[in-house]
Design a protein around this motif. Structure first.
Motif, PDB file in Angstrom:
ATOM      1  N   ASN A   2       0.814  -1.212   0.000  1.00  0.00           N
ATOM      2  CA  ASN A   2       0.000   0.000   0.000  1.00  0.00           C
ATOM      3  C   ASN A   2       0.848   1.263   0.000  1.00  0.00           C
ATOM      4  OD1 ASN A   2       0.938  -0.299   2.656  1.00  0.00           O
ATOM      5  ND2 ASN A   2      -0.870   0.649   3.541  1.00  0.00           N
ATOM      6  N   SER A   3       2.029   1.225  -0.647  1.00  0.00           N
ATOM      7  CA  SER A   3       2.912   2.382  -0.680  1.00  0.00           C
ATOM      8  C   SER A   3       2.635   3.214  -1.920  1.00  0.00           C
ATOM      9  CB  SER A   3       4.376   1.931  -0.668  1.00  0.00           C
ATOM     10  OG  SER A   3       4.606   1.007  -1.701  1.00  0.00           O
ATOM     11  N   HIS A   4       2.690   4.528  -1.768  1.00  0.00           N
ATOM     12  CA  HIS A   4       2.540   5.466  -2.866  1.00  0.00           C
ATOM     13  C   HIS A   4       3.727   6.422  -2.767  1.00  0.00           C
ATOM     14  CE1 HIS A   4      -1.701   4.267  -3.747  1.00  0.00           C
ATOM     15  NE2 HIS A   4      -1.605   3.876  -2.505  1.00  0.00           N
ATOM     16  N   TRP A   5       4.748   6.176  -3.578  1.00  0.00           N
ATOM     17  CA  TRP A   5       5.974   6.965  -3.478  1.00  0.00           C
ATOM     18  C   TRP A   5       5.743   8.370  -4.021  1.00  0.00           C
ATOM     19  CZ3 TRP A   5      10.058   5.206  -0.833  1.00  0.00           C
ATOM     20  CH2 TRP A   5      10.159   3.837  -0.610  1.00  0.00           C
ATOM     21  N   VAL A   6       6.148   9.354  -3.247  1.00  0.00           N
ATOM     22  CA  VAL A   6       6.048  10.744  -3.698  1.00  0.00           C
ATOM     23  C   VAL A   6       7.351  11.469  -3.379  1.00  0.00           C
ATOM     24  CG1 VAL A   6       3.539  10.978  -3.558  1.00  0.00           C
ATOM     25  CG2 VAL A   6       4.910  11.349  -1.507  1.00  0.00           C
ATOM     26  N   PRO A   7       7.826  12.300  -4.303  1.00  0.00           N
ATOM     27  CA  PRO A   7       9.042  13.082  -4.057  1.00  0.00           C
ATOM     28  C   PRO A   7       8.697  14.421  -3.413  1.00  0.00           C
ATOM     29  CG  PRO A   7       8.347  13.369  -6.316  1.00  0.00           C
ATOM     30  CD  PRO A   7       7.338  12.445  -5.672  1.00  0.00           C
ATOM     31  N   GLY A   8       9.743  15.177  -3.141  1.00  0.00           N
ATOM     32  CA  GLY A   8       9.548  16.556  -2.704  1.00  0.00           C
ATOM     33  C   GLY A   8       9.211  16.728  -1.240  1.00  0.00           C
ATOM     34  N   ASN A   9       9.624  15.793  -0.379  1.00  0.00           N
ATOM     35  CA  ASN A   9       9.307  15.877   1.038  1.00  0.00           C
ATOM     36  C   ASN A   9      10.507  16.348   1.859  1.00  0.00           C
ATOM     37  OD1 ASN A   9       6.539  14.463   1.098  1.00  0.00           O
ATOM     38  ND2 ASN A   9       7.825  13.042  -0.066  1.00  0.00           N
ATOM     39  N   ARG A  10      10.197  17.094   2.890  1.00  0.00           N
ATOM     40  CA  ARG A  10      11.209  17.451   3.884  1.00  0.00           C
ATOM     41  C   ARG A  10      10.942  16.606   5.122  1.00  0.00           C
ATOM     42  NH1 ARG A  10      12.006  23.357   6.872  1.00  0.00           N
ATOM     43  NH2 ARG A  10      13.722  22.722   8.242  1.00  0.00           N
ATOM     44  N   ILE A  11      11.910  15.738   5.470  1.00  0.00           N
ATOM     45  CA  ILE A  11      11.722  14.798   6.567  1.00  0.00           C
ATOM     46  C   ILE A  11      12.826  15.012   7.596  1.00  0.00           C
ATOM     47  CG2 ILE A  11      11.566  12.357   7.190  1.00  0.00           C
ATOM     48  CD1 ILE A  11      10.441  11.805   4.466  1.00  0.00           C
ATOM     49  N   THR A  12      12.415  15.288   8.825  1.00  0.00           N
ATOM     50  CA  THR A  12      13.340  15.616   9.909  1.00  0.00           C
ATOM     51  C   THR A  12      13.292  14.524  10.965  1.00  0.00           C
ATOM     52  OG1 THR A  12      12.927  17.979   9.552  1.00  0.00           O
ATOM     53  CG2 THR A  12      13.968  17.343  11.638  1.00  0.00           C
ATOM     54  N   LEU A  13      14.456  13.994  11.324  1.00  0.00           N
ATOM     55  CA  LEU A  13      14.540  12.976  12.370  1.00  0.00           C
ATOM     56  C   LEU A  13      14.420  13.629  13.737  1.00  0.00           C
ATOM     57  CD1 LEU A  13      15.137   9.941  13.015  1.00  0.00           C
ATOM     58  CD2 LEU A  13      17.552  10.640  13.261  1.00  0.00           C
ATOM     59  N   LEU A  14      13.564  13.060  14.587  1.00  0.00           N
ATOM     60  CA  LEU A  14      13.380  13.528  15.958  1.00  0.00           C
ATOM     61  C   LEU A  14      13.714  12.376  16.902  1.00  0.00           C
ATOM     62  CD1 LEU A  14       9.965  15.380  15.484  1.00  0.00           C
ATOM     63  CD2 LEU A  14      12.269  16.352  15.353  1.00  0.00           C
ATOM     64  N   GLU A  15      14.582  12.645  17.865  1.00  0.00           N
ATOM     65  CA  GLU A  15      15.077  11.586  18.734  1.00  0.00           C
ATOM     66  C   GLU A  15      14.598  11.788  20.163  1.00  0.00           C
ATOM     67  OE1 GLU A  15      19.410   9.488  19.761  1.00  0.00           O
ATOM     68  OE2 GLU A  15      19.182  10.863  18.069  1.00  0.00           O
ATOM     69  N   ASN A  16      13.919  10.780  20.683  1.00  0.00           N
ATOM     70  CA  ASN A  16      13.432  10.774  22.063  1.00  0.00           C
ATOM     71  C   ASN A  16      12.423  11.896  22.322  1.00  0.00           C
ATOM     72  OD1 ASN A  16      15.065   8.518  22.696  1.00  0.00           O
ATOM     73  ND2 ASN A  16      16.824   9.874  23.008  1.00  0.00           N
ATOM     74  N   TYR A 147      12.551   7.025  18.312  1.00  0.00           N
ATOM     75  CA  TYR A 147      12.685   7.904  17.155  1.00  0.00           C
ATOM     76  C   TYR A 147      11.323   8.189  16.525  1.00  0.00           C
ATOM     77  CZ  TYR A 147      17.439   6.222  17.719  1.00  0.00           C
ATOM     78  OH  TYR A 147      18.656   5.894  18.250  1.00  0.00           O
ATOM     79  N   ALA A 148      11.249   9.348  15.865  1.00  0.00           N
ATOM     80  CA  ALA A 148      10.080   9.720  15.058  1.00  0.00           C
ATOM     81  C   ALA A 148      10.571  10.640  13.952  1.00  0.00           C
ATOM     82  CB  ALA A 148       9.018  10.412  15.914  1.00  0.00           C
ATOM     83  N   VAL A 149       9.673  10.961  13.023  1.00  0.00           N
ATOM     84  CA  VAL A 149      10.012  11.920  11.973  1.00  0.00           C
ATOM     85  C   VAL A 149       8.923  12.972  11.877  1.00  0.00           C
ATOM     86  CG1 VAL A 149      11.442  10.402  10.561  1.00  0.00           C
ATOM     87  CG2 VAL A 149       8.967  10.428  10.203  1.00  0.00           C
ATOM     88  N   GLU A 150       9.331  14.177  11.511  1.00  0.00           N
ATOM     89  CA  GLU A 150       8.418  15.265  11.163  1.00  0.00           C
ATOM     90  C   GLU A 150       8.442  15.411   9.646  1.00  0.00           C
ATOM     91  OE1 GLU A 150       7.827  20.072  11.998  1.00  0.00           O
ATOM     92  OE2 GLU A 150       9.412  18.952  13.019  1.00  0.00           O
ATOM     93  N   ILE A 151       7.273  15.487   9.042  1.00  0.00           N
ATOM     94  CA  ILE A 151       7.163  15.472   7.581  1.00  0.00           C
ATOM     95  C   ILE A 151       6.474  16.738   7.100  1.00  0.00           C
ATOM     96  CG2 ILE A 151       6.313  14.199   5.578  1.00  0.00           C
ATOM     97  CD1 ILE A 151       5.992  11.777   7.532  1.00  0.00           C
ATOM     98  N   GLU A 152       7.061  17.362   6.105  1.00  0.00           N
ATOM     99  CA  GLU A 152       6.422  18.440   5.361  1.00  0.00           C
ATOM    100  C   GLU A 152       6.512  18.089   3.885  1.00  0.00           C
ATOM    101  OE1 GLU A 152       7.381  22.570   7.165  1.00  0.00           O
ATOM    102  OE2 GLU A 152       9.098  21.284   7.670  1.00  0.00           O
ATOM    103  N   GLY A 153       5.436  18.316   3.159  1.00  0.00           N
ATOM    104  CA  GLY A 153       5.423  17.979   1.741  1.00  0.00           C
ATOM    105  C   GLY A 153       4.254  17.086   1.393  1.00  0.00           C
ATOM    106  N   PRO A 154       4.241  16.571   0.178  1.00  0.00           N
ATOM    107  CA  PRO A 154       3.069  15.822  -0.305  1.00  0.00           C
ATOM    108  C   PRO A 154       2.787  14.539   0.455  1.00  0.00           C
ATOM    109  CG  PRO A 154       4.894  15.705  -1.872  1.00  0.00           C
ATOM    110  CD  PRO A 154       5.262  16.751  -0.875  1.00  0.00           C
ATOM    111  N   LEU A 155       3.790  13.946   1.113  1.00  0.00           N
ATOM    112  CA  LEU A 155       3.525  12.731   1.882  1.00  0.00           C
ATOM    113  C   LEU A 155       2.536  12.985   3.016  1.00  0.00           C
ATOM    114  CD1 LEU A 155       4.393   9.723   2.032  1.00  0.00           C
ATOM    115  CD2 LEU A 155       6.005  10.406   3.813  1.00  0.00           C
TER     116      LEU A 155
END
Length: 403
Positions: A2-16, A147-155
């Motif tokens: 069920n994956s839909h690959w999309v480009p153009g994302n800003r993904i930031t790693l957040l730790e703890n 860990y977690a991620v913060e996402i900005e963009g089409p995802l």
């Protein structure tokens, strides 16, 4: 899958919690239109009350706020915690509320294990961090590494469509739920133009159409690896095929490093993983136990090109029973950053496990014991699915009720 690959994302790693809570609470508190939040654990403690205040701020601004908690993971929220939220218009719901027999909870299986937040359709958070003080270092030696991620963009649109489908779906109308989610994924605002930013996919598992999607992404990445596989996973007891892929990767010269729990929050977890040590290490897989505090992470990096962060462990419950959600990222900058953080963990807080050399009789006993336990645990999810086929319940919380 069920994956839909999309480009153009800003993904930031957040730790703890130190990296995660300030970002997610600030985003929620500033929401103007909508907050969608799903979590396994929400406690009435310092962290839970900070989340409560952020949700109240969003609701006071007129945002539609939806919160879904798991009934097993969050069984004891008092009315003093839930009533202000409900009075402010927050829609609180419980996934499979805890069932008790003589005071003990009995419905452990098939949990909603997501940790998802979407704010105004512009920002999303995906990972393994719950809302409880044990994700902060101030909790002491039992504080969790995660860990977690913060996402900005089409995802973000994919995560939003998924969470909205959960809000709107009547139980047990599962097929309608899936159709609405897929329809949401086809909307034009999810069609990202090519450009700079990370290529990423939002991947979930459920007990209907997407039972093996997360595992299949892992296996595809492992099979394609040419240099290095680095996995940090709290509860590690995968199936035969994933174990086989790891062994084959190590035998063809790929450096395979596993970071597993050395100081587990549940001792049986470490005991189960240890049954696999010899099988993996004899093929060349390197195992490191994280000993500083309990490891709660569910992350991996392959060849500094592929990475994943999410809620899914590599054990029977996550791979065969729970509802899970991961982000898969194909971006060298993000993968390299995550790998560097894990390498620092490996070098400063882990102990390398050495392959023991027992006698022939003891070795045969270890092999026999491992085989019996391994196959029993791998069959356990199938047994439970056959014995309980009813659709899970999602129950709105009422002001006078606890979840």
């Amino acid at each position: 899958m069920n994956s839909h690959w999309v480009p153009g994302n800003r993904i930031t790693l957040l730790e703890n919690g130190e990296g995660y809570y300030p970002r997610v609470f600030a985003a929620i508190a500033a929401a103007r239109q909508e907050v969608l939040l799903e979590t396994f654990i929400l406690f009435d403690d310092k962290v839970g009350r900070q989340l409560q205040q952020a949700l109240l701020s969003a609701a006071a601004r007129g945002a539609a706020v939806h919160v879904l908690v798991d009934g097993w993971g969050s069984p004891d929220l008092p009315a003093s915690f839930t009533r202000p939220l409900l009075d402010a218009g927050v829609r609180l719901r419980s996934f499979e509320p805890a069932q008790r027999l003589f005071g003990a909870r009995i419905n452990l299986l098939r949990r909603m294990h997501h940790k998802l937040v979407v704010v105004d359709g512009q920002r999303a958070f995906v990972g393994g961090i719950n809302y409880s003080i044990d994700h902060l270092a101030e909790h002491g030696p039992l504080a969790k590494q995660d860990y977690a991620v913060e996402i900005e963009g089409p995802l973000v649109g994919q995560v939003q469509a998924f969470c909205r489908a959960n809000v709107e779906a009547p139980q047990p109308a599962r097929r309608q739920w899936l159709r609405r989610w897929r329809a949401g994924l086809r909307r034009k605002d999810l069609e990202a133009p090519a450009g700079e930013g990370a290529l990423a996919a939002f991947v979930t598992r459920d007990n209907h159409a997407h039972r093996t999607d997360i595992e299949r992404h892992y296996r595809a990445a492992i099979r394609s690896a040419s240099e290095r596989i680095l996995i940090a996973n709290a509860y590690f007891f995968p199936g035969y095929r994933l174990l086989r892929d790891l062994r084959r990767a190590a035998r063809r010269g790929v450096q395979v490093d596993l970071i597993l729990q050395g100081r587990p929050d549940m001792v049986w977890v470490k005991r189960a993983s240890e049954l696999l040590y010899r099988h993996l290490m004899r093929a060349g897989v390197r195992i490191h136990e994280y000993t500083e505090r309990p490891l709660h992470g569910k992350v991996a990096v392959v060849d500094d090109r592929w990475a994943t962060v999410g809620s899914s462990n590599l054990d029977p419950t996550s791979l065969s029973l729970n509802l899970e959600a991961n982000v898969i990222v194909r971006d060298e900058a993000f993968a390299r950053h995550l790998r560097e953080r894990l390498d620092e963990l490996l070098e400063t807080c882990c102990e390398r496990v050495e392959l023991p050399t027992p006698g022939r009789l003891l070795s045969a006993w270890i092999v026999l014991r491992s085989m019996v336990v391994f196959h029993a645990l791998r069959r356990f999810p199938d047994w439970t699915r056959r014995s309980s086929r009813q659709a899970p319940r999602v129950v709105p919380m009422q002001p006078e009720q606890q979840p």
